[in-house]
Scaffold this motif. Structure first.
Motif, PDB file in Angstrom:
ATOM      1  N   TYR A   7      32.570  42.486  44.368  1.00 39.28           N
ATOM      2  CA  TYR A   7      33.292  42.016  43.187  1.00 39.28           C
ATOM      3  C   TYR A   7      34.294  40.972  43.637  1.00 39.28           C
ATOM      4  O   TYR A   7      35.037  41.195  44.597  1.00 39.28           O
ATOM      5  CB  TYR A   7      33.984  43.176  42.470  1.00 39.28           C
ATOM      6  CG  TYR A   7      33.000  44.001  41.691  1.00 39.28           C
ATOM      7  CD1 TYR A   7      32.729  43.717  40.354  1.00 39.28           C
ATOM      8  CD2 TYR A   7      32.297  45.038  42.303  1.00 39.28           C
ATOM      9  CE1 TYR A   7      31.791  44.451  39.642  1.00 39.28           C
ATOM     10  CE2 TYR A   7      31.363  45.781  41.594  1.00 39.28           C
ATOM     11  CZ  TYR A   7      31.116  45.482  40.265  1.00 39.28           C
ATOM     12  OH  TYR A   7      30.183  46.203  39.567  1.00 39.28           O
TER      13      TYR A   7
ATOM     14  N   THR B  90      40.685  29.841  42.176  1.00 41.79           N
ATOM     15  CA  THR B  90      41.378  31.016  41.637  1.00 41.79           C
ATOM     16  C   THR B  90      42.817  31.026  42.113  1.00 41.79           C
ATOM     17  O   THR B  90      43.158  30.326  43.082  1.00 41.79           O
ATOM     18  CB  THR B  90      40.692  32.337  42.069  1.00 41.79           C
ATOM     19  OG1 THR B  90      40.809  32.472  43.476  1.00 41.79           O
ATOM     20  CG2 THR B  90      39.239  32.369  41.633  1.00 41.79           C
ATOM     21  N   SER B  91      43.634  31.832  41.474  1.00 44.66           N
ATOM     22  CA  SER B  91      45.035  31.925  41.889  1.00 44.66           C
ATOM     23  C   SER B  91      45.138  32.478  43.308  1.00 44.66           C
ATOM     24  O   SER B  91      46.078  32.182  44.027  1.00 44.66           O
ATOM     25  CB  SER B  91      45.840  32.790  40.917  1.00 44.66           C
ATOM     26  OG  SER B  91      45.266  34.081  40.800  1.00 44.66           O
ATOM     27  N   LYS B  92      44.124  33.269  43.719  1.00 49.53           N
ATOM     28  CA  LYS B  92      44.095  33.832  45.076  1.00 49.53           C
ATOM     29  C   LYS B  92      43.424  32.879  46.051  1.00 49.53           C
ATOM     30  O   LYS B  92      43.748  32.854  47.224  1.00 49.53           O
ATOM     31  CB  LYS B  92      43.336  35.154  45.094  1.00 49.53           C
ATOM     32  CG  LYS B  92      43.988  36.228  44.259  1.00 49.53           C
ATOM     33  CD  LYS B  92      43.124  37.464  44.232  1.00 49.53           C
ATOM     34  CE  LYS B  92      43.693  38.485  43.278  1.00 49.53           C
ATOM     35  NZ  LYS B  92      42.845  39.639  43.111  1.00 49.53           N
TER      36      LYS B  92
ATOM     37  N   VAL C  17      29.239  37.684  35.411  1.00 50.06           N
ATOM     38  CA  VAL C  17      30.614  37.678  34.907  1.00 50.06           C
ATOM     39  C   VAL C  17      30.772  38.489  33.620  1.00 50.06           C
ATOM     40  O   VAL C  17      31.889  38.731  33.163  1.00 50.06           O
ATOM     41  CB  VAL C  17      31.127  36.237  34.701  1.00 50.06           C
ATOM     42  CG1 VAL C  17      31.329  35.547  36.051  1.00 50.06           C
ATOM     43  CG2 VAL C  17      30.194  35.437  33.808  1.00 50.06           C
TER      44      VAL C  17
ATOM     45  N   VAL D 177      36.855  31.406  38.739  1.00 53.50           N
ATOM     46  CA  VAL D 177      37.393  30.602  37.644  1.00 53.50           C
ATOM     47  C   VAL D 177      36.227  29.879  36.984  1.00 53.50           C
ATOM     48  O   VAL D 177      35.358  29.334  37.680  1.00 53.50           O
ATOM     49  CB  VAL D 177      38.424  29.567  38.162  1.00 53.50           C
ATOM     50  CG1 VAL D 177      38.785  28.546  37.084  1.00 53.50           C
ATOM     51  CG2 VAL D 177      39.665  30.254  38.645  1.00 53.50           C
TER      52      VAL D 177
ATOM     53  N   GLN E 253      35.319  29.808  43.269  1.00 53.12           N
ATOM     54  CA  GLN E 253      36.096  30.852  43.920  1.00 53.12           C
ATOM     55  C   GLN E 253      37.356  30.209  44.535  1.00 53.12           C
ATOM     56  O   GLN E 253      38.393  30.840  44.593  1.00 53.12           O
ATOM     57  CB  GLN E 253      35.240  31.522  45.001  1.00 53.12           C
ATOM     58  CG  GLN E 253      35.883  32.737  45.612  1.00 53.12           C
ATOM     59  CD  GLN E 253      35.041  33.311  46.737  1.00 53.12           C
ATOM     60  OE1 GLN E 253      34.352  32.592  47.459  1.00 53.12           O
ATOM     61  NE2 GLN E 253      35.088  34.632  46.888  1.00 53.12           N
TER      62      GLN E 253
ATOM     63  N   GLU F  84      40.234  32.825  34.522  1.00 54.75           N
ATOM     64  CA  GLU F  84      39.810  33.649  35.660  1.00 54.75           C
ATOM     65  C   GLU F  84      39.067  34.873  35.154  1.00 54.75           C
ATOM     66  O   GLU F  84      39.440  35.461  34.141  1.00 54.75           O
ATOM     67  CB  GLU F  84      41.013  34.094  36.501  1.00 54.75           C
ATOM     68  CG  GLU F  84      41.535  33.020  37.400  1.00 54.75           C
ATOM     69  CD  GLU F  84      42.486  33.533  38.477  1.00 54.75           C
ATOM     70  OE1 GLU F  84      42.667  34.764  38.628  1.00 54.75           O
ATOM     71  OE2 GLU F  84      43.054  32.682  39.181  1.00 54.75           O
ATOM     72  N   LEU F  85      38.024  35.250  35.884  1.00 51.24           N
ATOM     73  CA  LEU F  85      37.209  36.418  35.559  1.00 51.24           C
ATOM     74  C   LEU F  85      36.911  37.196  36.827  1.00 51.24           C
ATOM     75  O   LEU F  85      36.935  36.633  37.925  1.00 51.24           O
ATOM     76  CB  LEU F  85      35.867  35.994  34.944  1.00 51.24           C
ATOM     77  CG  LEU F  85      35.882  35.130  33.693  1.00 51.24           C
ATOM     78  CD1 LEU F  85      34.473  34.630  33.394  1.00 51.24           C
ATOM     79  CD2 LEU F  85      36.423  35.933  32.529  1.00 51.24           C
ATOM     80  N   GLN F  86      36.605  38.453  36.662  1.00 51.42           N
ATOM     81  CA  GLN F  86      36.078  39.270  37.762  1.00 51.42           C
ATOM     82  C   GLN F  86      34.568  39.291  37.601  1.00 51.42           C
ATOM     83  O   GLN F  86      34.060  39.399  36.486  1.00 51.42           O
ATOM     84  CB  GLN F  86      36.618  40.696  37.690  1.00 51.42           C
ATOM     85  CG  GLN F  86      38.073  40.826  38.034  1.00 51.42           C
ATOM     86  CD  GLN F  86      38.328  40.517  39.499  1.00 51.42           C
ATOM     87  OE1 GLN F  86      37.692  41.063  40.387  1.00 51.42           O
ATOM     88  NE2 GLN F  86      39.250  39.603  39.754  1.00 51.42           N
TER      89      GLN F  86
ATOM     90  N   THR G 265      36.912  37.413  42.326  1.00 50.10           N
ATOM     91  CA  THR G 265      37.587  36.689  41.258  1.00 50.10           C
ATOM     92  C   THR G 265      37.056  35.264  41.255  1.00 50.10           C
ATOM     93  O   THR G 265      36.933  34.641  42.320  1.00 50.10           O
ATOM     94  CB  THR G 265      39.108  36.691  41.480  1.00 50.10           C
ATOM     95  OG1 THR G 265      39.553  38.047  41.534  1.00 50.10           O
ATOM     96  CG2 THR G 265      39.836  35.962  40.360  1.00 50.10           C
TER      97      THR G 265
END
Length: 189
Positions: free
Chosen positions: A162, A184-186, A132, A166, A181, A115-117, A164
């Motif tokens: 911005y 992601t965990s979210k 990224v 993957v 998108q 995961e990245l922002q 999050t």
């Protein structure tokens, strides 16, 4: 075309160069079509301000609008010799080949599934471009956006936002990053 019989010193010099050889010189002129380099060990060119020439794609790994963002007339440079341009009688050079490739450095530190922002830089009909890392952008295909499938890219994210993401794919050869998108965990912005 430069006639070799009228410029034997130039032809001898250019013929002696080997691909990958490091050459030094001074930026002699910046033109809309490329940059001329007066090489330290090279002869004068009969037509151009320098016997070395760098095309715009060979100036930098990162995007730029004008060559003056990368270098300036009078600047000392070390460049890699690419090839002998027999039509123009010049040494084709690469400045970027003498510097680390930021994409490869980025790829060395990233794994698929990480995961990245990132910052949204562009909205396209088929997806979203996200920066990224400094100068490194990836694509979220529309099918990987967190919004509903019927939304497409409209209203899901905004430029400058911005989010999050993957990493779902990394192609070192093509220098591309695929993102999601949804995964992601979210699962959302």
């Amino acid at each position: 075309m430069i006639d070799p019989s009228e410029n034997p010193e130039l032809w001898d010099f250019l013929s002696s160069l080997h691909s990958g050889e490091l050459l030094t010189g001074t930026i002699a002129a910046i033109e809309p079509f490329g940059v001329f380099v007066a090489l330290d060990d090279g002869p004068d060119h009969p037509l151009f301000p320098g016997v070395g020439f760098i095309t715009y794609p060979e100036l930098s790994w990162t995007p730029f609008n004008e060559a003056s963002e990368v270098l300036h007339v009078g600047q000392r440079v070390s460049c890699e010799f690419l090839q002998f341009d027999t039509w123009n009688g010049e040494a084709r050079l690469s400045l970027r080949a003498t510097r680390p490739d930021p994409f490869q450095l980025f790829a060395d530190g990233i794994e698929v599934g990480q995961e990245l922002q990132g910052r949204v830089t562009e909205i396209l009909t088929f997806g979203v471009i996200v920066e990224v890392a400094d100068g490194i952008e990836g694509l979220i295909h529309v099918s990987e956006l967190a919004g509903t499938p019927c939304q497409g890219t409209q209203g899901v994210v905004r430029p400058g936002a911005y989010i999050t993401v993957v990493v779902t794919g990394l192609d070192r050869q093509r220098r591309t990053v695929s993102l999601s998108q949804k995964r992601t965990s979210k699962g959302s912005p």
